[in-house]
Structures are given as structure tokens and as C-alpha cells.
Design a protein around this motif. Structure first.
Motif, PDB file in Angstrom:
ATOM      1  N   PHE B 142       0.894  -1.163   0.000  1.00  0.00           N
ATOM      2  CA  PHE B 142       0.000   0.000   0.000  1.00  0.00           C
ATOM      3  C   PHE B 142       0.929   1.208   0.000  1.00  0.00           C
ATOM      4  O   PHE B 142       2.005   1.171   0.609  1.00  0.00           O
ATOM      5  CB  PHE B 142      -0.876  -0.039   1.261  1.00  0.00           C
ATOM      6  N   PHE B 143       0.513   2.272  -0.686  1.00  0.00           N
ATOM      7  CA  PHE B 143       1.388   3.423  -0.866  1.00  0.00           C
ATOM      8  C   PHE B 143       1.240   4.394   0.305  1.00  0.00           C
ATOM      9  O   PHE B 143       0.118   4.714   0.710  1.00  0.00           O
ATOM     10  CB  PHE B 143       1.003   4.125  -2.172  1.00  0.00           C
ATOM     11  N   ASN B 144       2.365   4.859   0.857  1.00  0.00           N
ATOM     12  CA  ASN B 144       2.300   5.870   1.908  1.00  0.00           C
ATOM     13  C   ASN B 144       2.687   7.228   1.310  1.00  0.00           C
ATOM     14  O   ASN B 144       3.788   7.393   0.800  1.00  0.00           O
ATOM     15  CB  ASN B 144       3.254   5.519   3.060  1.00  0.00           C
ATOM     16  N   THR B 145       1.770   8.192   1.389  1.00  0.00           N
ATOM     17  CA  THR B 145       2.007   9.455   0.678  1.00  0.00           C
ATOM     18  C   THR B 145       3.104  10.305   1.312  1.00  0.00           C
ATOM     19  O   THR B 145       3.646  11.187   0.647  1.00  0.00           O
ATOM     20  CB  THR B 145       0.709  10.281   0.587  1.00  0.00           C
ATOM     21  N   LEU B 146       3.446  10.037   2.595  1.00  0.00           N
ATOM     22  CA  LEU B 146       4.592  10.745   3.191  1.00  0.00           C
ATOM     23  C   LEU B 146       5.869   9.908   3.091  1.00  0.00           C
ATOM     24  O   LEU B 146       6.761  10.005   3.930  1.00  0.00           O
ATOM     25  CB  LEU B 146       4.308  11.160   4.641  1.00  0.00           C
ATOM     26  N   TYR B 147       5.932   9.067   2.053  1.00  0.00           N
ATOM     27  CA  TYR B 147       7.130   8.295   1.736  1.00  0.00           C
ATOM     28  C   TYR B 147       7.469   7.325   2.863  1.00  0.00           C
ATOM     29  O   TYR B 147       6.558   6.736   3.445  1.00  0.00           O
ATOM     30  CB  TYR B 147       8.294   9.242   1.346  1.00  0.00           C
ATOM     31  N   ASP B 148       8.764   7.172   3.179  1.00  0.00           N
ATOM     32  CA  ASP B 148       9.183   6.144   4.137  1.00  0.00           C
ATOM     33  C   ASP B 148       8.604   6.420   5.526  1.00  0.00           C
ATOM     34  O   ASP B 148       9.005   7.366   6.211  1.00  0.00           O
ATOM     35  CB  ASP B 148      10.716   6.123   4.196  1.00  0.00           C
ATOM     36  N   PRO B 149       7.650   5.607   5.976  1.00  0.00           N
ATOM     37  CA  PRO B 149       6.996   5.874   7.271  1.00  0.00           C
ATOM     38  C   PRO B 149       7.888   5.562   8.465  1.00  0.00           C
ATOM     39  O   PRO B 149       7.556   5.951   9.584  1.00  0.00           O
ATOM     40  CB  PRO B 149       5.794   4.921   7.249  1.00  0.00           C
ATOM     41  N   TYR B 150       9.007   4.870   8.238  1.00  0.00           N
ATOM     42  CA  TYR B 150       9.873   4.484   9.357  1.00  0.00           C
ATOM     43  C   TYR B 150      10.942   5.531   9.626  1.00  0.00           C
ATOM     44  O   TYR B 150      11.725   5.407  10.558  1.00  0.00           O
ATOM     45  CB  TYR B 150      10.520   3.125   9.071  1.00  0.00           C
ATOM     46  N   ARG B 151      10.994   6.550   8.792  1.00  0.00           N
ATOM     47  CA  ARG B 151      12.003   7.582   8.958  1.00  0.00           C
ATOM     48  C   ARG B 151      11.611   8.522  10.089  1.00  0.00           C
ATOM     49  O   ARG B 151      10.425   8.755  10.334  1.00  0.00           O
ATOM     50  CB  ARG B 151      12.081   8.365   7.635  1.00  0.00           C
ATOM     51  N   GLU B 152      12.611   9.085  10.733  1.00  0.00           N
ATOM     52  CA  GLU B 152      12.337  10.015  11.832  1.00  0.00           C
ATOM     53  C   GLU B 152      11.508  11.194  11.320  1.00  0.00           C
ATOM     54  O   GLU B 152      11.812  11.765  10.259  1.00  0.00           O
ATOM     55  CB  GLU B 152      13.661  10.517  12.406  1.00  0.00           C
ATOM     56  N   GLY B 153      10.478  11.533  12.052  1.00  0.00           N
ATOM     57  CA  GLY B 153       9.633  12.663  11.650  1.00  0.00           C
ATOM     58  C   GLY B 153       8.532  12.279  10.676  1.00  0.00           C
ATOM     59  O   GLY B 153       7.774  13.133  10.239  1.00  0.00           O
TER      60      GLY B 153
END
Lengths: 373, 373
Positions: B142-153
Motif C-alpha cells: 500500500f502506498f504511503n504518501t509521506l514516503y518512508d513511514p519508518y524515517r524520523e519525523g
């Protein structure tokens, strides 16, 4: 001041792009002071304001804007019994504005969203970026690692098939948010202080076959290509869920765009989302959706549309039948929603008589051949 | 200087990440002066240098690096008749390095690639970013619109199913290039002066079901998860095409990652690609590939792997059979390539006897269940 086009010191082009072909749709329950900040960018365009809640309340619109405003009484008068498909006490009511628009393009924005700045400190003309996104093709059939290949300074990379470089017509441009990110209630509760400060300088096409969470805060689309699928469902007053209006629209839109070989882009432009909504209120609205989406998403992932579905309307009616049959088993709400989807299409065709008979554009049909290869 | 770990003024962590679990594979025909610039980042790691072309030539490696070097004579000696699957006079020979590595992770880089700077002017530690990409999950379903969800912030946005938030194990991290973009010969010819100066601050997962053009210039992967599929094919000396080695690997890898519910990421890190290769030479190498890719890509888009294919090796052998049967009709080259794919797996298993019997990790298998929902 109405009709003024050039604004000293701003980045507004001398003739605003698509000035007579785009409406800005705003759902609101309050005075639209937020428009002051958008004046340099929005003033040349026509606004459609959909007033939610108490129709006797007077909504003040800053001077100089060209607008029409619809409250609940107007919606009931215009749609008659079909007004039942338009949500009440929920920003989902905005889709009434999509229906009454007479323009090819729509941009919709929430009234707690302001002008953001790019990393150089310049005000971002969000509308201009959406228009650029919509007027350039998408690349749903193969991924380009340098993002939007049509952007200046970019292109298709080595290994990108030449037969796909014409791309597909773009139906949707999904913009993002600095400051308050669009999180669900549980994430809001867990990370109450998280702010989005990362400006990702990219626009990309969401690949064919991939669903995404479409947010209605900062969204533009081509009404002619996909308008009848932009239904924000039954939310708010008298309904068991809220805050899934845009998600519902996004799932339907993406399945239909994939079927009709149309493109959906996400990324730029950013706007400044000023205020986090109350996570406790949100949890109450969302909580059934949090369970239901675990079934709804696999449903849309496996939904199929037949060859006979060659218009958005036919696709949408077919989806409504599948919703009734498959999601109806989860909760009676989905049967009601399936009915509303049909009512929505009937109302859309009534208000948009010429569009009802229109087949998808030649470009889309032509592109379908390439994709089907 | 060997063994020095801290470098004053650099951003190298005190203990370099995965120091004893990662090899850097470099194919080359020249002295490796380019390593001087990478010294602060690469020196703690072991290098595997695959010398292409004339084996009697001596390749100079800057002092202080820990390395092993293989030339064509070494490859022939180690693999015997199976050495036929390793390309000669083409950087595709690099995959020999993947095979002889004994580490869990591999990073491979071209010798005309240098350290790039981020927008703040700081040197980018490309290897560190690749490791971060590989050690955090991917989101292929599934696509996450804020890109990598595991990144800080960042995190998953509203509407992202909670059952998918654990993500999938990451098998591949595909980095990008500032300065000279990775264009094919026709694009190089049409845009000889185009340079990539856009730093897009994002890492994203390429969704399941979507193919992409994988470039071998700046690439890292998990050998245990996907190594046996990282075969760069038959290119260069005696073969009808070149410059499709990494593309071929990318198509195979993506189909197999999709089948085994593994993730492929692209985006950060950037490196500085210094020199455009000669577009006329490139056109000669590429031109059959330009035609063939129009058939190869639909082939991979529709390739299917059965349930029995539960290891990378089994998947790869199954793909080789499909290549022989379906692409063999286009040109006899693909029959030869299918044979080489089988030889590659035999050689891999010979050099990696323990891995041959290993099933995919529990994490991947577990994840497959979620995806299959």
C-alpha cells in the motif's frame, strides 16, 4: 480589486493558468478569512463554497473574490430527494461543489490550510503546481526512478520502455502538507507533537494496481476525466463513520483510473496545515473505519471492472454493485452507501447532462492499448 | 591506516554499521583512485574488486583498504566451466563478487562515482543510508504518501491499514545519482548537457506488481534474502547486447521480491556520477535491448511463480524456464541466457552451500500471509 491579475512581488503568472477552466471548491462552517493569504493565487479564479451545518449562519467571504455559495437549503432545493447522497455536518459535503461546477478542473482545499514556503523561503503557489501536474502526463505503467520525467531537468531513465514514454492523461493531483501531517487518531495520540518539516521536491505517479490514502485537504482533479467518481460518500450526521470521505473517494478513483488507463500523481505542492483536529473526536469518527478498512482495502485491491465499463459512470455503478454485494455483508451501512453511490451518479448526470453521454477521451482510450500490451 | 575507524570531521559513526556483515563490490578496468574520496566511509569495510578485461594488467588499490581482487583467470579457476555465466569485458562481471562474498549484505558501486553533497553542503555517506534502508522495513502492499513511514519525523498517514504497518523485510536499496543521470543512448544524444541537480529527500518502496529500471551504479542488497537473483546476465564480449545487465537483474529481482513479499526501495542515497559514457558506444551496445525491452517488460509483468517456489533459487530457476520458453522465440540469445541463469544458480549454490538449503526468513513468510489477505 476583483479581476486584478498581476500582483506585484508575487509569483502569479500574468495570465493565470486555466483561469476560466477551473473552480476552487471549499467546504466550510466559518468565515473564510483564510482566503486573505491565498488572495494572490486564488483571486483570479471562481470559488464554489459549500457551507456545512446550520444554513442560517452567514459565512463571510473576503472582498474581491468571485464565488457562489451553497448551504444545505440550496442543496436540498437543487437535488430534491437526491440530496440524501450529500453528507451533512461533515466536510464530505464538498463533493456537491464538484457536481455543480461547470468547469473542466477542480481544486479543493480545507479552510485551515495556508500558503507554505519552499526551502528557499518563497511562497508556494499550490494551485499552479496542481495545474502543472494535471496538464502533464502520468506514468502509471512503469516506475521512473528520477520521479516525474516530464519535469524540467528530468527525463525517463535508461531501461524505461520507449512505447510508454507518452504516458497517460492525468486525472488526479494529490498534494501534501507541511506542519500538521494527515495522521489518524491513534497516530495523533501517540505522536502529539510530530510536525512534518520535510519538503520532498518530487511529483510521482502512483503505479497502476497500487492503492493509496487520498486526502481531500489539498487535491485537484480533471472533472471531465474522473469527476463522477469523486464522491465523498456518506459521513457525519446520521452515519456510523467520519473522516473516511476522501479515503473512500480515493479507493474508487484509483480503481477506475487503473481501469481506464488514467494517471494519479502525488507529491508537490505542499500547503501549510495549521491546526491538528482533536484526536479524541477523530477517534470516535474513525473507529469503525479502522476496522472496516482492513476489509475494504482487499476488496478494492481485488475489484474488477469489465470491458463494458467504458465510462466513469459505468465503472462507478459497477463498483456500487460490488460494494452492495461484498461489503454489505460487513455492515448494513455499505448497502446504504451503495444506494447513495447510485443516487450520486443519477444526480451528477442530471446536473451534467452533456457529460453523461461522453466516453473517455481518445487519449485515454489510445493509451489503454499501450498499457494492455 | 588500515583499521582506523574514526575520521576527524567526518560523519562516520564510531562503530561503522554492519562493519563485519557487508562487502563492497567494485567492477573495474583501472586503478581505483576514486576510493580516496570514499576513504572515510569505505575504509572500515572489506572490498571485493572484480577486475574486468585483460587479467595481466595490474590494478592499483590505494593503501589502507582491506580487499580481495579477482581477475578473469581467478574466475575461470574458481568456477571452471561454470565461469561461462560470468560476462567478460562488461561491468556485469561484478555479480561474481556477489557470489564469492561471505557476508549478509552487499553494496556495489561504479568506479566513476564520487561522494555527493546534500543541500546543506555536507558529504553524503551513501553506504550508511543504504544500510539504514536495508535495516528498516519496506511498504510494498500500500502506498504511503509521506514516503518512508519508518524515517524520523514521518509515519503512516490516515487511511493506511494497521495490519500492514509492520511492513516487509527490505531486500534491495536502489540509490540515485546527481550530476550525470542514468540515461539511455538516445536520451543522452538528445540532451547531451542535461545534469541532475535535484536532490529529492525521500526513500520510497516500489509497490508490489510494479517494475522499475534498476541501475547497478549505486546499489545495495541483502544477499541472504535475494542474492541468488542478482545475476547480471550475459553482456559484453561475445554477446549481442550490453548495458542491460542491471536492468535484467532488476526485473528478475522485482518479480521474485513480489512473490516472496520482500521490499525494494529507491531514492536516497545520492552519489556524484562524474562522467557520461560515450552515447555512440552506448547506442551500439543498447540498440537490440531497446527493441527487446518492449517484449521483455510485458513478459516480466505477466510472469507468475507457483507456490512451490519458496526459495529465491527455485523462483529463479522457474523464471529461467519461462525465459527459455517465451523470450527464446524472440532471439536465440535468450535461450543462451536461460542456460546461463541455471548455471549461475548452480555456481551460487556450489560457493554458498549452506544458503542453498535455506528457506526464506520467517519474517518474509509471515509477511506473505498479511499480503495475501
Amino acid at each position: 480589486m476583483a479581476g486584478t491579475v498581476t500582483v506585484p512581488g508575487s509569483s502569479v503568472p500574468l495570465t493565470p493558468l486555466l483561469k476560466d477552466e477551473l473552480d476552487i471548491v471549499i467546504p466550510t462552517i466559518r468565515n473564510l478569512d483564510f482566503l486573505e493569504m491565498w488572495r494572490p493565487f486564488f483571486q483570479p479564479y471562481h470559488l464554489i463554497i459549500v457551507q456545512d451545518g446550520d444554513p442560517s449562519k452567514v459565512i463571510k467571504v473576503p472582498e474581491g473574490f468571485d464565488y457562489e455559495l451553497y448551504n444545505r437549503n440550496d442543496i436540498n432545493r437543487i437535488l430534491g430527494p437526491k440530496a440524501s447522497c450529500i453528507s451533512f455536518k461533515d466536510s464530505a459535503c464538498r463533493c456537491f461543489g464538484y457536481m455543480v461546477s461547470k468547469k473542466k478542473y477542480v481544486f479543493t482545499i480545507d479552510d485551515d490550510c495556508f500558503v507554505a514556503k519552499d526551502p528557499s523561503g518563497k511562497d508556494i503557489n499550490a494551485l499552479e503546481q496542481h495545474i502543472k501536474n494535471l496538464l502533464s502526463p502520468s506514468t502509471p505503467f512503469f516506475f521512473n526512478t528520477l520521479y516525474d520525467p516530464y519535469r524540467e531537468g528530468a527525463d525517463f531513465v535508461r531501461g524505461y520502455p520507449f512505447s510508454l514514454r507518452e504516458g497517460a492523461p492525468t486525472a488526479v493531483s494529490h498534494g501534501l502538507w507541511l506542519n500538521i501531517p494527515d495522521y489518524d487518531a491513534p497516530t495523533q495520540m501517540v505522536k502529539p507533537r510530530e510536525r512534518n518539516s520535510r519538503y520532498v521536491d518530487a511529483v510521482l505517479t502512483i503505479p497502476k494496481g497500487t492503492l493509496f490514502p487520498m486526502c481531500g485537504m489539498n487535491l485537484a482533479f480533471d472533472r471531465q476525466l474522473i469527476g463522477p467518481a469523486m464522491y465523498f460518500g456518506l459521513m457525519g450526521d446520521g452515519q456510523p463513520i467520519g473522516r473516511y470521505d476522501d479515503m473512500w473517494a480515493g479507493w474508487c478513483v484509483k480503481v477506475i483510473c487503473d481501469h481506464l488507463s488514467l494517471g494519479v500523481k502525488t507529491g508537490l505542492p505542499y500547503l501549510w496545515h495549521s491546526k491538528a483536529s482533536n484526536p479524541f473526536v477523530n477517534l470516535k469518527k474513525e473507529y469503525k473505519g479502522i476496522f472496516w478498512q482492513e476489509d475494504i482495502i482487499p476488496f478494492f485491491q481485488s475489484a474488477t471492472l469489465s470491458k463494458e465499463c467504458d465510462t466513469v459512470q459505468k465503472c462507478y455503478i459497477s463498483l456500487s454493485e460490488q460494494v452492495r454485494e461484498k461489503l454489505g455483508k460487513i455492515d448494513p451501512y455499505f448497502v446504504k452507501l451503495a444506494d447513495a453511490m447510485v443516487t450520486w451518479i443519477e444526480a451528477w448526470d442530471e446536473l451534467n447532462p452533456s457529460a453523461a453521454a461522453t466516453a473517455p477521451s481518445d487519449a485515454a482510450a489510445e493509451n489503454g492499448k499501450v498499457a494492455a500490451k
